[in-house]
Write a protein that holds these residues in place. Structure first.
Motif, PDB file in Angstrom:
ATOM      1  N   ALA A  36       0.828  -1.211   0.000  1.00  0.00           N
ATOM      2  CA  ALA A  36       0.000   0.000   0.000  1.00  0.00           C
ATOM      3  C   ALA A  36       0.861   1.259   0.000  1.00  0.00           C
ATOM      4  N   GLY A  37       1.977   1.222   0.735  1.00  0.00           N
ATOM      5  CA  GLY A  37       2.839   2.403   0.843  1.00  0.00           C
ATOM      6  C   GLY A  37       3.562   2.728  -0.448  1.00  0.00           C
ATOM      7  N   GLU A  38       3.613   1.760  -1.362  1.00  0.00           N
ATOM      8  CA  GLU A  38       4.243   2.018  -2.657  1.00  0.00           C
ATOM      9  C   GLU A  38       3.204   2.461  -3.684  1.00  0.00           C
ATOM     10  N   VAL A  39       1.994   1.910  -3.566  1.00  0.00           N
ATOM     11  CA  VAL A  39       0.964   2.154  -4.591  1.00  0.00           C
ATOM     12  C   VAL A  39       0.189   3.461  -4.344  1.00  0.00           C
ATOM     13  N   LEU A  40      -0.255   3.673  -3.093  1.00  0.00           N
ATOM     14  CA  LEU A  40      -1.161   4.804  -2.838  1.00  0.00           C
ATOM     15  C   LEU A  40      -0.547   6.181  -3.142  1.00  0.00           C
ATOM     16  N   PRO A  41       0.736   6.419  -2.763  1.00  0.00           N
ATOM     17  CA  PRO A  41       1.286   7.740  -3.093  1.00  0.00           C
ATOM     18  C   PRO A  41       1.326   7.982  -4.606  1.00  0.00           C
ATOM     19  N   VAL A  42       1.556   6.916  -5.393  1.00  0.00           N
ATOM     20  CA  VAL A  42       1.587   7.084  -6.858  1.00  0.00           C
ATOM     21  C   VAL A  42       0.182   7.446  -7.359  1.00  0.00           C
ATOM     22  N   ILE A  43      -0.816   6.740  -6.842  1.00  0.00           N
ATOM     23  CA  ILE A  43      -2.209   7.019  -7.256  1.00  0.00           C
ATOM     24  C   ILE A  43      -2.571   8.471  -6.932  1.00  0.00           C
ATOM     25  N   VAL A  44      -2.247   8.890  -5.715  1.00  0.00           N
ATOM     26  CA  VAL A  44      -2.608  10.262  -5.308  1.00  0.00           C
ATOM     27  C   VAL A  44      -1.827  11.285  -6.148  1.00  0.00           C
ATOM     28  N   GLY A  45      -0.576  10.962  -6.456  1.00  0.00           N
ATOM     29  CA  GLY A  45       0.234  11.850  -7.305  1.00  0.00           C
ATOM     30  C   GLY A  45      -0.417  12.035  -8.674  1.00  0.00           C
ATOM     31  N   ILE A  46      -0.876  10.936  -9.272  1.00  0.00           N
ATOM     32  CA  ILE A  46      -1.512  11.014 -10.600  1.00  0.00           C
ATOM     33  C   ILE A  46      -2.784  11.871 -10.520  1.00  0.00           C
ATOM     34  N   ILE A  47      -3.577  11.635  -9.471  1.00  0.00           N
ATOM     35  CA  ILE A  47      -4.836  12.377  -9.317  1.00  0.00           C
ATOM     36  C   ILE A  47      -4.565  13.881  -9.206  1.00  0.00           C
ATOM     37  N   LYS A  48      -3.596  14.233  -8.362  1.00  0.00           N
ATOM     38  CA  LYS A  48      -3.309  15.662  -8.157  1.00  0.00           C
ATOM     39  C   LYS A  48      -2.845  16.317  -9.447  1.00  0.00           C
ATOM     40  N   GLU A  49      -2.008  15.584 -10.182  1.00  0.00           N
ATOM     41  CA  GLU A  49      -1.494  16.127 -11.446  1.00  0.00           C
ATOM     42  C   GLU A  49      -2.664  16.349 -12.420  1.00  0.00           C
ATOM     43  N   LYS A  50      -3.544  15.371 -12.511  1.00  0.00           N
ATOM     44  CA  LYS A  50      -4.667  15.479 -13.464  1.00  0.00           C
ATOM     45  C   LYS A  50      -5.614  16.598 -13.060  1.00  0.00           C
ATOM     46  N   LEU A  51      -5.879  16.705 -11.764  1.00  0.00           N
ATOM     47  CA  LEU A  51      -6.798  17.748 -11.302  1.00  0.00           C
ATOM     48  C   LEU A  51      -6.200  19.132 -11.534  1.00  0.00           C
ATOM     49  N   MET A  52      -4.868  19.223 -11.344  1.00  0.00           N
ATOM     50  CA  MET A  52      -4.208  20.507 -11.529  1.00  0.00           C
ATOM     51  C   MET A  52      -4.274  20.918 -12.997  1.00  0.00           C
ATOM     52  N   ARG A  53      -4.022  19.932 -13.875  1.00  0.00           N
ATOM     53  CA  ARG A  53      -4.055  20.224 -15.318  1.00  0.00           C
ATOM     54  C   ARG A  53      -5.452  20.644 -15.766  1.00  0.00           C
ATOM     55  N   ALA A  54      -6.464  20.035 -15.116  1.00  0.00           N
ATOM     56  CA  ALA A  54      -7.842  20.305 -15.530  1.00  0.00           C
ATOM     57  C   ALA A  54      -8.333  21.671 -15.030  1.00  0.00           C
ATOM     58  N   SER A  55      -7.647  22.220 -13.998  1.00  0.00           N
ATOM     59  CA  SER A  55      -8.176  23.477 -13.424  1.00  0.00           C
ATOM     60  C   SER A  55      -7.586  24.714 -14.113  1.00  0.00           C
TER      61      SER A  55
END
Ligand code: NAD
Length: 256
Positions: free
Chosen positions: A237-256
């Motif tokens: 979980a400690g390897e996967v979740l930070p990557v998932i959250v990183g992708i989400i933040k990047e996508k949300l930032m690009r969309a705003s």
């Protein structure tokens, strides 16, 4: 490659979801140095589970406190890991409604998560078996050591129990109701670090699925619900979740 696409898929699912809920278990805290129960280094390989039933506690509370006192002291020093922080971040950016946890270690709160439903109680506190007075755990531990491993309530003289749910003990009503409500109303459930063998916690993903929610499982080993999940990632979980959250933040930032 499969791993990378699954991680991206979970990130997409979270972005599209209107209400995401996480169900976590002991596996999310192994990277904080707290062993789980059934994993390869699990606690059941060291402690007899019969020690932690409510019946044995009622008969021999001092045995429980004797075995558990030092263990709790070291658990109380544990710190959240990257997985706990990633979930706290997900809540902060408005993409996680709540965490239903089976853990008693309090690490979700320590990481900054606010909406945490502790289904199996917590080890921050002890509770009087007679009058339900709550006492901070460090106080109960000091009392246990002073009093032959039998901490007593200062108000009524009743015996103190760690405020965790022991085997054969009912779950806290308010927590179970909240967990059921969250499971029935989410459209995505993230199942993280749990073998899905302890009930009623293990019902939550099935209830969510029944109501049409998607399921994403992140667990080191296979679980009984892998076949009905929309995506399964067998990794830490400690390897996967930070990557998932990183992708989400990047996508949300690009969309705003
Ligand atoms: P479990 O031990 O039955 O299962 C843990 C699962 O997590 C295993 O399938 C294991 O493969 C997986 N896992 C281990 N490390 C992982 C990691 N880094 N990333 C992803 N997955 C990982 O635990 P459970 O399902 O939570 O049920 C056991 C009961 O144990 C619960 O009632 C809980 O209250 C209690 N418990 C809590 C703690 C705690 O508070 N930290 C610790 C031990 C047990």
């Amino acid at each position: 490659m499969v791993f990378e696409s699954s991680v991206r898929y979970v990130a997409e699912m979270i972005i599209e979801s209107k209400k995401t809920v996480a169900l976590t278990g002991a596996g999310i805290s192994t990277e904080s140095g707290i062993p789980d129960f059934r994993g390869p280094e699990g606690l059941w390989k060291k402690i007899d589970p019969r020690l932690v039933t409510i019946q044995s506690f009622r008969m021999f509370p001092e045995v429980f406190w004797y075995f558990i006192a030092e263990r709790f002291e070291s658990l109380m020093k544990a710190q959240p890991n990257k997985a706990h922080y990633a979930l706290a971040e997900l809540e902060k950016i408005g993409k996680l409604s709540s965490i239903i946890t089976q853990n008693v270690d309090g690490l979700h709160f320590k990481a900054g998560s606010k909406n945490v439903i502790e289904l199996h109680g917590n080890m921050r506190e002890a509770i009087c078996m007679n009058c339900s007075t709550i006492v901070p755990m460090d106080e109960a531990l000091k009392m246990a050591k002073r009093n032959y491993y039998l901490p007593m309530c200062k108000s009524c003289g009743g015996i103190l129990k760690a405020n965790v749910i022991l085997f054969n003990e009912p779950l806290p009503k308010e927590a179970i109701e909240k967990a059921l409500c969250e499971s029935r109303t989410c459209d995505l459930m993230l199942v993280i670090g749990t073998s899905l063998q302890v009930y009623p916690a293990a019902y939550m993903p099935a209830i969510a699925k029944q109501r049409g929610a998607k399921l994403a499982i992140i667990n080191m080993e296979p679980t009984p619900l892998d076949d009905s999940a929309d995506v399964v990632i067998h990794a830490k979980a400690g390897e996967v979740l930070p990557v998932i959250v990183g992708i989400i933040k990047e996508k949300l930032m690009r969309a705003s």
